[in-house]
Design a protein around this motif. Sequence first.
Motif, PDB file in Angstrom:
ATOM      1  N   GLN A   1      49.851  72.655  12.898  1.00 46.46           N
ATOM      2  CA  GLN A   1      50.116  72.694  14.337  1.00 46.46           C
ATOM      3  C   GLN A   1      49.388  73.863  15.003  1.00 46.46           C
ATOM      4  N   GLU A   2      49.345  75.015  14.310  1.00 46.90           N
ATOM      5  CA  GLU A   2      48.641  76.180  14.849  1.00 46.90           C
ATOM      6  C   GLU A   2      47.170  75.861  15.091  1.00 46.90           C
ATOM      7  N   ASN A   3      46.558  75.191  14.126  1.00 48.81           N
ATOM      8  CA  ASN A   3      45.136  74.868  14.268  1.00 48.81           C
ATOM      9  C   ASN A   3      44.883  73.928  15.432  1.00 48.81           C
ATOM     10  N   THR A   4      45.783  72.966  15.649  1.00 52.34           N
ATOM     11  CA  THR A   4      45.632  72.069  16.792  1.00 52.34           C
ATOM     12  C   THR A   4      45.691  72.861  18.092  1.00 52.34           C
ATOM     13  N   ARG A   5      46.635  73.776  18.191  1.00 52.22           N
ATOM     14  CA  ARG A   5      46.758  74.574  19.418  1.00 52.22           C
ATOM     15  C   ARG A   5      45.521  75.451  19.636  1.00 52.22           C
ATOM     16  N   LYS A   6      45.013  76.040  18.559  1.00 54.09           N
ATOM     17  CA  LYS A   6      43.809  76.868  18.673  1.00 54.09           C
ATOM     18  C   LYS A   6      42.610  76.035  19.114  1.00 54.09           C
ATOM     19  N   ILE A   7      42.487  74.843  18.546  1.00 58.67           N
ATOM     20  CA  ILE A   7      41.364  73.971  18.912  1.00 58.67           C
ATOM     21  C   ILE A   7      41.461  73.552  20.372  1.00 58.67           C
ATOM     22  N   LEU A   8      42.651  73.218  20.839  1.00 61.47           N
ATOM     23  CA  LEU A   8      42.838  72.847  22.250  1.00 61.47           C
ATOM     24  C   LEU A   8      42.453  74.016  23.157  1.00 61.47           C
ATOM     25  N   ALA A   9      42.851  75.228  22.773  1.00 64.57           N
ATOM     26  CA  ALA A   9      42.498  76.408  23.581  1.00 64.57           C
ATOM     27  C   ALA A   9      40.996  76.649  23.561  1.00 64.57           C
ATOM     28  N   ASP A  10      40.359  76.491  22.386  1.00 59.32           N
ATOM     29  CA  ASP A  10      38.904  76.636  22.294  1.00 59.32           C
ATOM     30  C   ASP A  10      38.204  75.640  23.211  1.00 59.32           C
ATOM     31  N   MET A  11      38.703  74.423  23.208  1.00 58.67           N
ATOM     32  CA  MET A  11      38.096  73.378  24.030  1.00 58.67           C
ATOM     33  C   MET A  11      38.215  73.712  25.518  1.00 58.67           C
ATOM     34  N   ILE A  12      39.369  74.190  25.913  1.00 54.82           N
ATOM     35  CA  ILE A  12      39.605  74.523  27.323  1.00 54.82           C
ATOM     36  C   ILE A  12      38.645  75.609  27.795  1.00 54.82           C
ATOM     37  N   HIS A  13      38.311  76.535  26.910  1.00 54.42           N
ATOM     38  CA  HIS A  13      37.445  77.657  27.290  1.00 54.42           C
ATOM     39  C   HIS A  13      35.955  77.350  27.135  1.00 54.42           C
ATOM     40  N   HIS A  14      35.588  76.207  26.566  1.00 51.92           N
ATOM     41  CA  HIS A  14      34.170  75.967  26.249  1.00 51.92           C
ATOM     42  C   HIS A  14      33.310  75.967  27.512  1.00 51.92           C
ATOM     43  N   PRO A  15      32.203  76.723  27.521  1.00 49.29           N
ATOM     44  CA  PRO A  15      31.412  76.879  28.750  1.00 49.29           C
ATOM     45  C   PRO A  15      30.615  75.645  29.164  1.00 49.29           C
ATOM     46  N   ASN A  16      30.544  74.606  28.321  1.00 48.23           N
ATOM     47  CA  ASN A  16      29.855  73.380  28.745  1.00 48.23           C
ATOM     48  C   ASN A  16      30.673  72.585  29.753  1.00 48.23           C
ATOM     49  N   ALA A  17      31.922  72.962  29.951  1.00 48.47           N
ATOM     50  CA  ALA A  17      32.779  72.303  30.940  1.00 48.47           C
ATOM     51  C   ALA A  17      32.846  73.142  32.201  1.00 48.47           C
ATOM     52  N   GLY A  18      32.482  72.527  33.336  1.00 47.42           N
ATOM     53  CA  GLY A  18      32.586  73.212  34.625  1.00 47.42           C
ATOM     54  C   GLY A  18      33.956  73.082  35.234  1.00 47.42           C
ATOM     55  N   GLY A  19      34.731  72.096  34.757  1.00 48.72           N
ATOM     56  CA  GLY A  19      36.102  71.900  35.215  1.00 48.72           C
ATOM     57  C   GLY A  19      36.896  71.209  34.131  1.00 48.72           C
ATOM     58  N   VAL A  20      38.160  71.622  33.934  1.00 54.72           N
ATOM     59  CA  VAL A  20      38.989  71.094  32.851  1.00 54.72           C
ATOM     60  C   VAL A  20      40.367  70.728  33.389  1.00 54.72           C
ATOM     61  N   LEU A  21      40.793  69.493  33.134  1.00 50.85           N
ATOM     62  CA  LEU A  21      42.169  69.076  33.396  1.00 50.85           C
ATOM     63  C   LEU A  21      42.893  69.003  32.065  1.00 50.85           C
ATOM     64  N   VAL A  22      43.915  69.856  31.891  1.00 53.61           N
ATOM     65  CA  VAL A  22      44.754  69.823  30.700  1.00 53.61           C
ATOM     66  C   VAL A  22      45.930  68.903  31.015  1.00 53.61           C
ATOM     67  N   LEU A  23      45.996  67.798  30.289  1.00 50.94           N
ATOM     68  CA  LEU A  23      46.974  66.740  30.597  1.00 50.94           C
ATOM     69  C   LEU A  23      48.079  66.736  29.548  1.00 50.94           C
ATOM     70  N   GLY A  24      49.295  67.138  29.935  1.00 50.39           N
ATOM     71  CA  GLY A  24      50.417  67.164  29.008  1.00 50.39           C
ATOM     72  C   GLY A  24      51.405  66.046  29.283  1.00 50.39           C
ATOM     73  N   LEU A  25      52.332  65.856  28.360  1.00 54.33           N
ATOM     74  CA  LEU A  25      53.423  64.907  28.564  1.00 54.33           C
ATOM     75  C   LEU A  25      54.659  65.671  29.053  1.00 54.33           C
ATOM     76  N   GLY A  26      55.101  66.658  28.256  1.00 58.90           N
ATOM     77  CA  GLY A  26      56.245  67.469  28.677  1.00 58.90           C
ATOM     78  C   GLY A  26      57.213  67.762  27.568  1.00 58.90           C
ATOM     79  N   CYS A  27      57.314  66.859  26.581  1.00 60.89           N
ATOM     80  CA  CYS A  27      58.297  67.042  25.516  1.00 60.89           C
ATOM     81  C   CYS A  27      57.652  67.301  24.162  1.00 60.89           C
TER      82      CYS A  27
END
Length: 493
Positions: A171-197
């Motif tokens: 689970q830790e690795n999944t969270r780290k990968i999601l954070a890495d993806m959010i910060h990646h400079p090839n993206a000019g805009g990022v929508l993080v889409l969650g469910l809630g639970c």
Amino acid sequence: MQDFVKIHEDDNVAVALRPIPAGTTLEVGGTQVTTLEEIPQGHKFALTDIKAGSDVIKYGFRIGHAKEDIKKGQWVHVHNLKTALGDLLTYTYEPVHSEFKETEHAYFEGFRRKDGRAGVRNELWIIPTVGCVNSIAKAIEKESQKFVGGTIDAVAAFVHPYGCSQMGDDQENTRKILADMIHHPNAGGVLVLGLGCENSNIPVLMDYIGEYDKDRVRFLQCQDVEDEQAEAMKIMEELAAYAGSFKREKIDASELIIGMKCGGSDGLSGITANPVVGAFSDILCSKGGTTILTEVPEMFGAETILMNRCETPELFDKTVHLINDFKNYFTSHNQTIYENPSPGNKKGGISTLEDKSLGCTQKSGSSPVKGVLAYAEPVKNKGLNLLSAPGNDLVAATALAMSGAQIVLFTTGRGTPFASPVPTVKISSNTRLAEHKKNWIDFNAGRMVEDATKEDLAAALFQYVLDVASGKPVKAEIAGFHDWAIFKQGVTL
């Protein structure tokens, strides 16, 4: 075109560069060798008699033991050659420091982000925190294609089945990968889409994300709104306006981070494509840039070459752990460490894991190892880095991107259409593949055995990478492909 190549003066096998009929007499280093059977392209034949149990030498290193007596001129492959590798080994640091000179600056046209990082694409990304919202993410991606244009290169949703029902390091690795993806400079805009639970919900992820540009990264938790699609499209419109304000500007090539990976290899991969990428790596490192080599299981058998190029004893120790930790990963799941190469590899002429690994590590060139990274760890040191990730093409290419690679170089002798989160340059080891799959292959390194030198091809590849970094689309991008895969390492609840 040459008929064969003897890679190293100490080798007792040569590699056929074209199919060689039985009964063909060849001059190899002043000695005549007559083939006793047909030798397929990319496959090996013996240059001398090799006794059962003796070492078979290629690249100047052992690639296995002869299963039986092998006669001079005989085809050498899985029927008469076996791996000589064991399990966990003890290593000694014997540093090899090659002379390394800086070269003149080079530049590309990229995107400068507010955090100072450089991107080579300006895309809008939709990143689900959990697989439950994948379909919504894909629907948002489809409706958001209208925002592509101007300086916005693409819109992509990166769906995955994780983010919930995971435990511990998995689970830790999944969270780290999601954070890495959010910060990646090839993206000019990022929508993080969650469910809630989900376990890895947006509030939990915030600790992994840390500081971020609030104009560039936006969040939507679907359970909190009545119409998630309508809310998402409002956010996407705002992200598109923000991302569209970025323009390409001149950036020094020292800010390039390039991942290196091979897959679907053949007998020419370690002779053409991988050495060309290795020479490219040396060029980029000489200009202050960064390369990352991964697929740890395909270092087994060639790991000491990398260990002894580590700049410090501390990096040597980290590389030893990199190798042995992956071996322990296999054995902890009751799997054979050396269950490799694949059927496609064997068909192409690769006989043992040592054979494959010695060809694979050609991608590292001759630069000193400057960093050793855990899975999902961002690169920190310029120069050549080693990254912990498996051999699986999509998982490894994703890991390279998440450690910071803006582009991935992918060598192949068999061909593959896959993409990764970043532009993925397909480099063929042979001309037949390049001509047969023009819609997949971006660069033909097979010319190295025909009409071009390694140095010329490396220089051409370096220029091609600068062009890609400046906006030239690769074949997978033209096809509209954006793939990724997170490394699954634990149980599912």
